[in-house]
Design a protein around this motif. Sequence first.
Motif, PDB file in Angstrom:
ATOM      1  N   ILE A  20     -13.467 -28.237  19.573  1.00 30.05           N
ATOM      2  CA  ILE A  20     -12.614 -29.433  19.482  1.00 30.05           C
ATOM      3  C   ILE A  20     -12.593 -30.170  20.821  1.00 30.05           C
ATOM      4  CG2 ILE A  20     -10.216 -30.200  19.213  1.00 30.05           C
ATOM      5  CD1 ILE A  20      -9.945 -27.975  17.071  1.00 30.05           C
ATOM      6  N   GLU A  21     -12.425 -29.412  21.901  1.00 34.94           N
ATOM      7  CA  GLU A  21     -12.403 -30.036  23.224  1.00 34.94           C
ATOM      8  C   GLU A  21     -13.735 -30.713  23.539  1.00 34.94           C
ATOM      9  OE1 GLU A  21     -11.345 -26.838  25.840  1.00 34.94           O
ATOM     10  OE2 GLU A  21      -9.266 -26.769  25.130  1.00 34.94           O
ATOM     11  N   SER A  78     -14.519 -34.790  24.154  1.00 36.99           N
ATOM     12  CA  SER A  78     -15.172 -35.339  25.356  1.00 36.99           C
ATOM     13  C   SER A  78     -16.502 -35.997  24.996  1.00 36.99           C
ATOM     14  CB  SER A  78     -15.360 -34.249  26.411  1.00 36.99           C
ATOM     15  OG  SER A  78     -16.252 -33.263  25.965  1.00 36.99           O
ATOM     16  N   SER A  79     -17.194 -35.469  23.996  1.00 35.99           N
ATOM     17  CA  SER A  79     -18.458 -36.087  23.556  1.00 35.99           C
ATOM     18  C   SER A  79     -18.208 -37.454  22.935  1.00 35.99           C
ATOM     19  CB  SER A  79     -19.170 -35.191  22.546  1.00 35.99           C
ATOM     20  OG  SER A  79     -19.519 -33.968  23.128  1.00 35.99           O
ATOM     21  N   ILE A  80     -17.202 -37.531  22.102  1.00 36.30           N
ATOM     22  CA  ILE A  80     -16.863 -38.821  21.469  1.00 36.30           C
ATOM     23  C   ILE A  80     -16.485 -39.839  22.533  1.00 36.30           C
ATOM     24  CG2 ILE A  80     -15.163 -39.975  20.002  1.00 36.30           C
ATOM     25  CD1 ILE A  80     -15.213 -37.425  18.254  1.00 36.30           C
ATOM     26  N   SER A  95     -18.564 -43.181  23.282  1.00 36.99           N
ATOM     27  CA  SER A  95     -17.905 -44.482  23.114  1.00 36.99           C
ATOM     28  C   SER A  95     -17.956 -45.329  24.381  1.00 36.99           C
ATOM     29  CB  SER A  95     -16.454 -44.292  22.671  1.00 36.99           C
ATOM     30  OG  SER A  95     -15.694 -43.714  23.706  1.00 36.99           O
ATOM     31  N   GLU A  96     -18.164 -44.697  25.516  1.00 41.77           N
ATOM     32  CA  GLU A  96     -18.238 -45.430  26.777  1.00 41.77           C
ATOM     33  C   GLU A  96     -19.649 -45.936  27.085  1.00 41.77           C
ATOM     34  OE1 GLU A  96     -16.644 -42.640  29.589  1.00 41.77           O
ATOM     35  OE2 GLU A  96     -14.573 -43.031  28.972  1.00 41.77           O
ATOM     36  N   GLN A 105     -28.468 -37.099  24.092  1.00 40.81           N
ATOM     37  CA  GLN A 105     -29.435 -36.069  24.464  1.00 40.81           C
ATOM     38  C   GLN A 105     -28.839 -35.073  25.453  1.00 40.81           C
ATOM     39  OE1 GLN A 105     -32.803 -38.265  25.836  1.00 40.81           O
ATOM     40  NE2 GLN A 105     -33.527 -38.737  23.767  1.00 40.81           N
ATOM     41  N   SER A 106     -27.973 -35.548  26.319  1.00 40.55           N
ATOM     42  CA  SER A 106     -27.370 -34.643  27.300  1.00 40.55           C
ATOM     43  C   SER A 106     -26.408 -33.648  26.649  1.00 40.55           C
ATOM     44  CB  SER A 106     -26.647 -35.438  28.384  1.00 40.55           C
ATOM     45  OG  SER A 106     -25.470 -36.024  27.862  1.00 40.55           O
ATOM     46  N   LEU A 107     -25.982 -33.929  25.432  1.00 49.70           N
ATOM     47  CA  LEU A 107     -25.046 -33.047  24.734  1.00 49.70           C
ATOM     48  C   LEU A 107     -25.741 -31.931  23.953  1.00 49.70           C
ATOM     49  CD1 LEU A 107     -22.630 -35.775  23.322  1.00 49.70           C
ATOM     50  CD2 LEU A 107     -22.332 -34.371  25.368  1.00 49.70           C
ATOM     51  N   VAL A 108     -27.036 -32.078  23.704  1.00 54.24           N
ATOM     52  CA  VAL A 108     -27.751 -31.111  22.867  1.00 54.24           C
ATOM     53  C   VAL A 108     -27.836 -29.735  23.521  1.00 54.24           C
ATOM     54  CG1 VAL A 108     -29.983 -30.558  21.821  1.00 54.24           C
ATOM     55  CG2 VAL A 108     -29.061 -32.871  21.650  1.00 54.24           C
TER      56      VAL A 108
END
Length: 185
Positions: A45-46, A50-52, A56-57, A69-72
């Motif tokens: 959830i956290e 932070s990903s959303i 969004s930014e 890509q940095s989140l994968v």
Amino acid sequence: MITTPEKLAATNKAAVESLLGVSAAAVASAERLAALNLNTARALIEDSMSSIKALSEAKDPQAFLAVQQSLVQPGTGKLVAYYRGVYEIATQNQEEITRLLETRFAELNKDLNAALEAAAKSAPAGSDVAIAAVKSALAAANATYDNVTKATRQVVDITEANVTNATTAAVKAVDAVTKQTRKSA
């Protein structure tokens, strides 16, 4: 052969204690798994929030893709860590229950040998052959049990090695795909 009520009570008590030990091990494993699941859900959830926020930014599609890509890679690492945790809990639970059952089996084996010795002392003449046959069958059963236990441990060791190798390969594959995607972007 159980000859006195005290021996019967002691045998029953040992069986109940074994069952309680197995139950306690299973409950402890379930508690650890529940804690792992709750911690993983909290972290998910956290991370999602932070990903959303990061997505969004993003100011343009390329920035959005770069963030995505940095989140994968971190997500894959966390997924692998979760499955490792589940595997460790299951393995430890299996080892604990196996240890408890092996201890109980050894006690039962000892009791059976003692009963056979007592029966041999009070048996009528000529029954030596029957008692020797029972002892031989017991020895064969114990040898078979030992062989099965050794084979099972070898399978567990091989499985653990394969899981480790597969996990490492999966992480490397995701890293390679992530690097390749970054280069092509």
